[in-house]
Write a protein that holds these residues in place. Structure first.
Motif, PDB file in Angstrom:
ATOM      1  N   THR A 142      38.083 -28.815   7.807  1.00 28.78           N
ATOM      2  CA  THR A 142      37.888 -29.053   9.175  1.00 28.78           C
ATOM      3  C   THR A 142      36.398 -29.610   9.480  1.00 28.78           C
ATOM      4  O   THR A 142      36.380 -30.189  10.603  1.00 28.78           O
ATOM      5  N   TYR A 176      35.238 -32.153   8.654  1.00 27.96           N
ATOM      6  CA  TYR A 176      35.672 -33.714   8.812  1.00 27.96           C
ATOM      7  C   TYR A 176      36.690 -34.019   9.914  1.00 27.96           C
ATOM      8  O   TYR A 176      36.508 -34.931  10.579  1.00 27.96           O
ATOM      9  N   LEU A 177      37.665 -33.071   9.754  1.00 33.26           N
ATOM     10  CA  LEU A 177      38.935 -33.506  10.590  1.00 33.26           C
ATOM     11  C   LEU A 177      38.667 -33.186  12.121  1.00 33.26           C
ATOM     12  O   LEU A 177      39.217 -33.780  13.021  1.00 33.26           O
ATOM     13  N   ARG A 178      37.509 -32.482  12.329  1.00 34.03           N
ATOM     14  CA  ARG A 178      37.527 -32.040  13.873  1.00 34.03           C
ATOM     15  C   ARG A 178      36.820 -33.531  14.555  1.00 34.03           C
ATOM     16  O   ARG A 178      36.996 -33.525  15.859  1.00 34.03           O
ATOM     17  N   HIS A 179      36.204 -34.222  13.778  1.00 30.11           N
ATOM     18  CA  HIS A 179      35.722 -35.402  14.429  1.00 30.11           C
ATOM     19  C   HIS A 179      36.637 -36.395  14.395  1.00 30.11           C
ATOM     20  O   HIS A 179      36.575 -37.526  15.562  1.00 30.11           O
TER      21      HIS A 179
END
Length: 248
Positions: free
Chosen positions: A240, A242-245
């Protein structure tokens, strides 16, 4: 699939590396302001040359850093088909090579020309078609990864010089481990391997040389200091972050 060992099981008194060095050819004439000569690793190779270590050498770096450009040029300068295969391979689908090979000179070790093979992930369809035309049947009927492993089984079977461009793109985790075993056996039998990769798995091969490419050139690096290893370690620890960006 392990290559045959050299007689006596140890190197002779001479430098038996298939490739001792890659350097600028005497007649090289190019525009340093044109691609790919604007890439820092290419400029460094032409300026300083590259002494190629025994065993396996990995080139790592971001997309566009010059990994594939370098391995393709070295393969072609050695006499390999730029779309893949052995020195005897003769096929072409669409020429996309940079032209860098014409500016390079390969300094060979003792023993002259020997078996060599170039495996380039993005041109595997053409390579399969060519290999089937000369007697290796059924490659197109297999999955991409299965065909890739069959090429490893039948062509990576003797000491020589092997060039690979992003081989992990066709392979599962377990198949990457199998490829690592092949590379280890090739190195143990006196082969040299030059491989461009994004794989933290492959680059963990014990004894391998790793060159990390960037906008400043290339330099030798340790596996646990590589940016790609750090990113994968962080991502697997907390996706998360990384994925939130990416997912907003």
């Amino acid at each position: 699939m392990a290559p045959r060992a050299r007689p006596g099981g140890h190197p002779g008194p001479f430098d038996e590396r298939p490739v001792r060095r890659v350097e600028r050819s005497d007649g090289a004439a190019y525009d340093p302001a044109a691609w790919p000569y604007t890439l820092a690793p290419v400029a460094q190779l032409l300026r300083d040359g590259l002494d190629l270590a025994p065993g396996v050498t990995f080139l790592v770096g971001e997309n566009g850093s010059g990994k594939s450009t370098l391995v393709e040029a070295v393969a072609e300068a050695y006499g390999l088909n730029p779309e893949g295969g052995s020195p005897n391979a003769s096929f072409s689908t669409r020429a996309t090579e940079s032209g860098l090979a014409a500016d390079l000179r390969i300094v060979r070790g003792v023993g002259g020309r020997r078996w060599a093979f170039f495996l380039r992930a993005e041109t595997m369809h053409g390579l399969y078609t060519y290999l089937e035309s000369v007697g290796t049947f059924g490659l197109h009927e297999r999955s991409h990864g299965e065909g890739f492993l069959e090429v490893l089984r039948t062509r990576f079977d003797s000491p020589g010089f092997y060039v690979l461009d992003e081989p992990e793109s066709a392979l599962s985790f377990s198949s990457c481990l199998a490829l690592m075993g092949v590379l280890h056996d090739l190195a143990a039998a006196g082969s040299q391997v030059l491989c461009a990769t994004h794989s933290p798995l492959l680059t963990a091969l014990p004894g391998a040389t790793i060159l990390e490419l960037s906008e400043t050139g290339y330099e030798k690096a340790a596996w646990d200091e590589l940016a790609l290893v750090d990113h994968w370690r962080r991502y697997l620890g907390d996706p998360t972050a990384y994925l939130r960006h990416v997912l907003g």
